[in-house]
Design a protein around this motif. Sequence first.
Motif, mmCIF file in Angstrom:
data_model
loop_
_atom_site.group_PDB
_atom_site.id
_atom_site.type_symbol
_atom_site.label_atom_id
_atom_site.label_comp_id
_atom_site.label_asym_id
_atom_site.label_seq_id
_atom_site.Cartn_x
_atom_site.Cartn_y
_atom_site.Cartn_z
ATOM 1 N N PRO A 85 108.105 -18.307 6.644
ATOM 2 C CA PRO A 85 106.691 -19.026 6.680
ATOM 3 C C PRO A 85 105.717 -18.329 6.796
ATOM 4 C CG PRO A 85 107.809 -19.291 8.542
ATOM 5 C CD PRO A 85 108.841 -18.835 7.461
ATOM 6 N N LEU A 86 104.690 -19.705 6.807
ATOM 7 C CA LEU A 86 102.791 -18.592 7.017
ATOM 8 C C LEU A 86 102.365 -19.403 8.030
ATOM 9 C CD1 LEU A 86 101.254 -16.349 6.629
ATOM 10 C CD2 LEU A 86 100.105 -18.020 4.630
ATOM 11 N N VAL A 87 102.451 -18.815 9.027
ATOM 12 C CA VAL A 87 101.977 -19.734 10.278
ATOM 13 C C VAL A 87 100.319 -19.433 10.601
ATOM 14 C CG1 VAL A 87 101.228 -20.062 12.442
ATOM 15 C CG2 VAL A 87 104.032 -19.651 11.795
ATOM 16 N N LEU A 88 99.062 -20.888 9.918
ATOM 17 C CA LEU A 88 97.693 -20.640 10.226
ATOM 18 C C LEU A 88 97.401 -21.106 11.121
ATOM 19 C CD1 LEU A 88 99.103 -21.892 6.872
ATOM 20 C CD2 LEU A 88 96.548 -20.564 6.502
ATOM 21 N N VAL A 89 96.480 -20.208 12.158
ATOM 22 C CA VAL A 89 95.680 -20.716 13.331
ATOM 23 C C VAL A 89 94.401 -20.760 12.954
ATOM 24 C CG1 VAL A 89 95.672 -20.263 15.855
ATOM 25 C CG2 VAL A 89 98.132 -19.540 14.710
ATOM 26 N N HIS A 90 93.372 -22.422 13.270
ATOM 27 C CA HIS A 90 92.318 -22.147 12.720
ATOM 28 C C HIS A 90 91.575 -21.619 14.243
ATOM 29 C CE1 HIS A 90 92.163 -25.505 15.999
ATOM 30 N NE2 HIS A 90 92.513 -26.168 15.534
ATOM 31 N N GLY A 91 90.173 -21.992 14.290
ATOM 32 C CA GLY A 91 89.514 -21.015 14.964
ATOM 33 C C GLY A 91 88.639 -22.230 15.648
ATOM 34 N N PHE A 92 88.048 -21.747 16.743
ATOM 35 C CA PHE A 92 87.156 -23.112 17.565
ATOM 36 C C PHE A 92 86.626 -24.385 16.747
ATOM 37 C CE2 PHE A 92 83.300 -24.172 20.072
ATOM 38 C CZ PHE A 92 83.814 -24.914 20.970
ATOM 39 N N MET A 93 86.700 -25.217 17.525
ATOM 40 C CA MET A 93 86.639 -26.999 16.747
ATOM 41 C C MET A 93 87.187 -26.593 15.236
ATOM 42 S SD MET A 93 83.128 -27.421 18.378
ATOM 43 C CE MET A 93 81.608 -26.296 17.626
ATOM 44 N N GLY A 94 88.079 -25.893 14.687
ATOM 45 C CA GLY A 94 88.989 -26.039 13.508
ATOM 46 C C GLY A 94 90.082 -27.185 13.725
ATOM 47 N N GLY A 95 90.449 -27.514 12.489
ATOM 48 C CA GLY A 95 92.379 -27.535 12.143
ATOM 49 C C GLY A 95 92.526 -27.347 10.955
ATOM 50 N N SER A 96 94.386 -28.442 11.258
ATOM 51 C CA SER A 96 95.010 -27.986 9.871
ATOM 52 C C SER A 96 94.419 -28.469 8.640
ATOM 53 C CB SER A 96 96.182 -28.397 10.238
ATOM 54 O OG SER A 96 96.190 -29.494 10.289
ATOM 55 N N ASP A 97 93.642 -28.765 8.820
ATOM 56 C CA ASP A 97 92.932 -29.505 7.425
ATOM 57 C C ASP A 97 92.251 -28.587 6.633
ATOM 58 O OD1 ASP A 97 94.466 -31.763 7.324
ATOM 59 O OD2 ASP A 97 92.617 -33.172 8.780
ATOM 60 N N GLN A 98 91.203 -27.888 7.537
ATOM 61 C CA GLN A 98 90.484 -27.505 7.041
ATOM 62 C C GLN A 98 91.289 -25.210 6.317
ATOM 63 O OE1 GLN A 98 88.189 -25.061 10.750
ATOM 64 N NE2 GLN A 98 86.555 -26.378 10.909
ATOM 65 N N TRP A 99 92.900 -25.664 6.141
ATOM 66 C CA TRP A 99 93.890 -24.815 5.085
ATOM 67 C C TRP A 99 93.846 -25.325 4.193
ATOM 68 C CZ3 TRP A 99 92.942 -19.903 6.961
ATOM 69 C CH2 TRP A 99 93.295 -20.061 8.414
ATOM 70 N N ALA A 100 93.069 -26.742 3.540
ATOM 71 C CA ALA A 100 93.185 -27.679 2.728
ATOM 72 C C ALA A 100 93.370 -26.850 1.385
ATOM 73 C CB ALA A 100 92.746 -28.913 2.120
ATOM 74 N N LEU A 101 92.411 -25.654 1.770
ATOM 75 C CA LEU A 101 92.353 -25.278 -0.115
ATOM 76 C C LEU A 101 92.803 -23.848 -0.191
ATOM 77 C CD1 LEU A 101 88.260 -24.901 -0.393
ATOM 78 C CD2 LEU A 101 90.090 -26.447 -1.954
ATOM 79 N N GLN A 102 94.131 -23.733 0.634
ATOM 80 C CA GLN A 102 95.319 -22.189 0.485
ATOM 81 C C GLN A 102 96.351 -22.605 0.295
ATOM 82 O OE1 GLN A 102 92.688 -22.431 3.489
ATOM 83 N NE2 GLN A 102 91.363 -20.832 1.159
ATOM 84 N N ALA A 103 96.576 -24.103 -0.014
ATOM 85 C CA ALA A 103 97.771 -25.008 -0.024
ATOM 86 C C ALA A 103 98.320 -24.055 -1.287
ATOM 87 C CB ALA A 103 97.298 -26.460 -1.257
ATOM 88 N N PRO A 104 97.472 -22.746 -3.029
ATOM 89 C CA PRO A 104 98.609 -21.979 -3.767
ATOM 90 C C PRO A 104 98.957 -21.029 -2.987
ATOM 91 C CG PRO A 104 95.555 -22.508 -4.130
ATOM 92 C CD PRO A 104 96.193 -22.561 -2.611
ATOM 93 N N LEU A 105 99.060 -20.994 -1.224
ATOM 94 C CA LEU A 105 99.728 -19.645 -1.051
ATOM 95 C C LEU A 105 101.304 -20.233 -0.473
ATOM 96 C CD1 LEU A 105 97.511 -18.535 2.018
ATOM 97 C CD2 LEU A 105 97.921 -17.359 -0.601
ATOM 98 N N ALA A 106 101.355 -21.356 -0.815
ATOM 99 C CA ALA A 106 103.115 -22.907 -0.408
ATOM 100 C C ALA A 106 103.775 -21.882 -1.846
ATOM 101 C CB ALA A 106 102.519 -23.550 -0.021
ATOM 102 N N GLU A 107 103.394 -21.316 -2.682
ATOM 103 C CA GLU A 107 104.661 -20.968 -3.861
ATOM 104 C C GLU A 107 104.984 -19.599 -2.942
ATOM 105 O OE1 GLU A 107 102.387 -19.676 -7.326
ATOM 106 O OE2 GLU A 107 100.727 -21.674 -7.376
ATOM 107 N N GLY A 108 106.280 -20.178 -3.074
ATOM 108 C CA GLY A 108 106.877 -19.361 -2.474
ATOM 109 C C GLY A 108 107.635 -19.527 -1.405
ATOM 110 N N ARG A 109 106.601 -19.809 -0.286
ATOM 111 C CA ARG A 109 106.386 -19.633 0.776
ATOM 112 C C ARG A 109 106.307 -20.946 1.654
ATOM 113 N NH1 ARG A 109 102.321 -16.562 -0.231
ATOM 114 N NH2 ARG A 109 103.495 -14.808 0.154
#
Length: 237
Positions: A3-27
């Motif tokens: 798996p690829l774990v994505l850790v956001h920054g100060f005042m961020g959140g998981s929704d800030q990674w929505a545009l990284q959905a293509p990285l889910a191909e194969g992982r």
Amino acid sequence: MRPLVLVHGFMGGSDQWALQAPLAEGRDLMALDLPGFGRNAHMPPVNTIRGFAEWVLAEIAPREFDLIGHSMGGMIAQEMVRLAPDRVRRLVLYGTGATGELPGRFETIDASMRRARAEGARHTARRIAATWFLERESAPAFHACAAIAERAKLPAIIAGLEAMRGWSGLDHLAHVAVPALVLWGDGDRTYEWTQVETLWRTIPGANLVVVPGCAHAVHFERPRHFNALIADFLDES
């Protein structure tokens, strides 16, 4: 595949990674919300980088993973490697540095704390979120990003700033023994080049990518380019 774990920054959140959905191909993508931020804004805040790192490691269970840490999340990622070096396989330190004092930041940590207490959480969220984009409030993604930042309450904002102010990873950088990519936008107002250069030159064998025409939110400003760089790095044999 790991798996690829994505850790956001100060005042961020998981929704800030929505545009990284293509990285889910194969992982599998595991985008977390840190305590006090994003979808976990209801949780008690944490005021140390180590505390955040321990929380993330507990959330993802004892398994191997690739890791991206953005901004404060990059500090957390460095601490995760220190605490669990056998679990991290590839490391991306993005828009981050090796010390929490942030020399060259658009304002000092202490100034941010004073202004947050005086101006309130919502104003602080929108004001600081604007600094993440080259075009500030005019950036197409600003309002969506600011809305995520606005979920944080004042205690979480102060706790996050305290966590950064009291942290340094300088003594550990030379001991990072996993393949690492350091990624930075050349218009970043939070982390100046000297911070990024320290990561690149001190972590053994680290790769460096500087993305022109971006500030602190490359994954919003140039998402396709960002995703391609990350996928290439993670897919290297």
